[in-house]
Scaffold this active site. Structure first.
Site, PDB file in Angstrom:
ATOM      1  N   SER A   7       0.840  -1.198   0.000  1.00  0.00           N
ATOM      2  CA  SER A   7       0.000   0.000   0.000  1.00  0.00           C
ATOM      3  C   SER A   7       0.870   1.242   0.000  1.00  0.00           C
ATOM      4  O   SER A   7       1.639   1.475   0.943  1.00  0.00           O
ATOM      5  CB  SER A   7      -0.912   0.024   1.223  1.00  0.00           C
ATOM      6  OG  SER A   7      -1.542   1.287   1.333  1.00  0.00           O
ATOM      7  N   HIS A  32      -1.031  -1.383  -4.427  1.00  0.00           N
ATOM      8  CA  HIS A  32      -2.304  -1.085  -3.777  1.00  0.00           C
ATOM      9  C   HIS A  32      -2.409   0.414  -3.493  1.00  0.00           C
ATOM     10  O   HIS A  32      -1.517   0.996  -2.867  1.00  0.00           O
ATOM     11  CB  HIS A  32      -2.432  -1.871  -2.467  1.00  0.00           C
ATOM     12  CG  HIS A  32      -3.797  -1.787  -1.848  1.00  0.00           C
ATOM     13  ND1 HIS A  32      -4.849  -2.571  -2.251  1.00  0.00           N
ATOM     14  CD2 HIS A  32      -4.281  -0.996  -0.855  1.00  0.00           C
ATOM     15  CE1 HIS A  32      -5.921  -2.290  -1.532  1.00  0.00           C
ATOM     16  NE2 HIS A  32      -5.605  -1.323  -0.683  1.00  0.00           N
ATOM     17  N   ASP A  34      -4.793   3.250  -1.838  1.00  0.00           N
ATOM     18  CA  ASP A  34      -5.919   3.542  -0.948  1.00  0.00           C
ATOM     19  C   ASP A  34      -6.434   4.951  -1.217  1.00  0.00           C
ATOM     20  O   ASP A  34      -5.764   5.940  -0.905  1.00  0.00           O
ATOM     21  CB  ASP A  34      -5.478   3.422   0.512  1.00  0.00           C
ATOM     22  CG  ASP A  34      -5.231   1.982   0.926  1.00  0.00           C
ATOM     23  OD1 ASP A  34      -6.152   1.160   0.738  1.00  0.00           O
ATOM     24  OD2 ASP A  34      -4.154   1.682   1.440  1.00  0.00           O
ATOM     25  N   HIS A  65      -8.365   0.945  -4.324  1.00  0.00           N
ATOM     26  CA  HIS A  65      -9.362   0.693  -3.279  1.00  0.00           C
ATOM     27  C   HIS A  65     -10.076   1.998  -2.952  1.00  0.00           C
ATOM     28  O   HIS A  65      -9.505   2.885  -2.326  1.00  0.00           O
ATOM     29  CB  HIS A  65      -8.633   0.118  -2.054  1.00  0.00           C
ATOM     30  CG  HIS A  65      -9.500  -0.124  -0.869  1.00  0.00           C
ATOM     31  ND1 HIS A  65      -8.972  -0.334   0.394  1.00  0.00           N
ATOM     32  CD2 HIS A  65     -10.849  -0.186  -0.719  1.00  0.00           C
ATOM     33  CE1 HIS A  65      -9.957  -0.518   1.242  1.00  0.00           C
ATOM     34  NE2 HIS A  65     -11.098  -0.428   0.597  1.00  0.00           N
ATOM     35  N   MET A  67     -12.217   4.074  -0.929  1.00  0.00           N
ATOM     36  CA  MET A  67     -12.859   4.308   0.363  1.00  0.00           C
ATOM     37  C   MET A  67     -13.526   5.675   0.298  1.00  0.00           C
ATOM     38  O   MET A  67     -13.160   6.616   1.011  1.00  0.00           O
ATOM     39  CB  MET A  67     -11.823   4.221   1.486  1.00  0.00           C
ATOM     40  CG  MET A  67     -11.374   2.804   1.748  1.00  0.00           C
ATOM     41  SD  MET A  67     -10.048   2.687   2.986  1.00  0.00           S
ATOM     42  CE  MET A  67      -8.626   2.834   1.910  1.00  0.00           C
ATOM     43  N   MET A 136     -11.308  -5.946   5.212  1.00  0.00           N
ATOM     44  CA  MET A 136     -10.574  -4.989   6.034  1.00  0.00           C
ATOM     45  C   MET A 136     -10.372  -5.587   7.414  1.00  0.00           C
ATOM     46  O   MET A 136     -11.334  -5.907   8.113  1.00  0.00           O
ATOM     47  CB  MET A 136     -11.347  -3.675   6.145  1.00  0.00           C
ATOM     48  CG  MET A 136     -11.441  -2.872   4.850  1.00  0.00           C
ATOM     49  SD  MET A 136      -9.827  -2.442   4.161  1.00  0.00           S
ATOM     50  CE  MET A 136      -9.091  -1.509   5.507  1.00  0.00           C
TER      51      MET A 136
END
Length: 212
Positions: A7, A32, A34, A65, A67, A136
């Site tokens: 990440s 990855h 975020d 990802h 969010m 998660m």
């Protein structure tokens, strides 16, 4: 084979392109990313322009990802910026099936993420539209948190739900050499790790430790 997806939330933001190149050279499988909106989670991170800027630093799949809430209006922007996999949260999308269809219509792999409190039953009727399920194992929003052990049983239940479907099972949060073995034993095949990869300067050794 277990895939490692560092990440970049834990990378040096002043050298983000170089950091992406470094984890690529160190042997990561995915990158990855975020994406946080300061609304669905209490932090702000990367928008499509940042992803577009770092896309040229690696040929590895960009695992984006989201969010964010809402996610659906921005899915196409992230696809155009260079995402290969796009994951939305079940908790942030009232039309999850539609969002997954949209992601796939853009030629991208579709994922859904579940927060620690969310039962796996919410994805039962969208399994045929999934390429990835992301569990998660911390409450999303910040790096460096401790693994929530209750998620191991959820990972096992989801692995049974997947059966022989070609769906990757990814885990994000508190993954390090001490927890990675338990996560893989429970059924995960993709490990997201931020602090555990970017600590120190030997990213290759850190990635190797996670695989071990």
């Amino acid at each position: 084979m277990v895939k490692i997806a560092p990440s970049i939330l834990s990378a040096d933001f002043a050298r983000l392109g170089e950091e992406v190149k470094a984890i690529d050279a160190a042997g990561c499988d995915w990158v990855h990313i975020d994406v946080m909106d300061g609304h669905f989670v209490p932090n702000l991170t990367f928008g499509p322009p940042v992803i577009k800027c770092i896309r040229s630093w690696s040929d590895k799949p960009f695992d984006v990802h989201l969010m964010i809430n809402p996610a659906q209006p921005f899915i196409e922007d992230y696809a155009k910026a260079g995402a290969d996999l796009i994951t939305v949260h079940a908790e942030a999308d009232v039309h999850l099936d539609r969002s997954l269809q949209l992601i796939r219509s853009l030629g991208k792999k579709a994922g859904v993420s579940l927060n620690p409190h969310t039962p796996e039953s919410v994805i039962e009727y969208v399994l045929d539209k999934l390429d990835l399920i992301l569990v998660m194992s911390v409450n999303p929003g910040f790096g460096g948190q401790s693994f929530i052990d209750s998620q191991l049983e959820k990972i096992s239940r989801i692995r049974r739900m997947i059966g022989d479907r070609p769906i990757d099972l990814e885990v994000d949060g508190g993954v390090n050499p001490e927890t990675a073995g338990k996560v893989v034993a429970a059924g995960a095949n993709v490990l997201v790790a931020g602090s555990a990869v970017f600590k120190g300067s030997d990213y290759a050794a850190n990635i190797k430790a996670l695989r071990g």
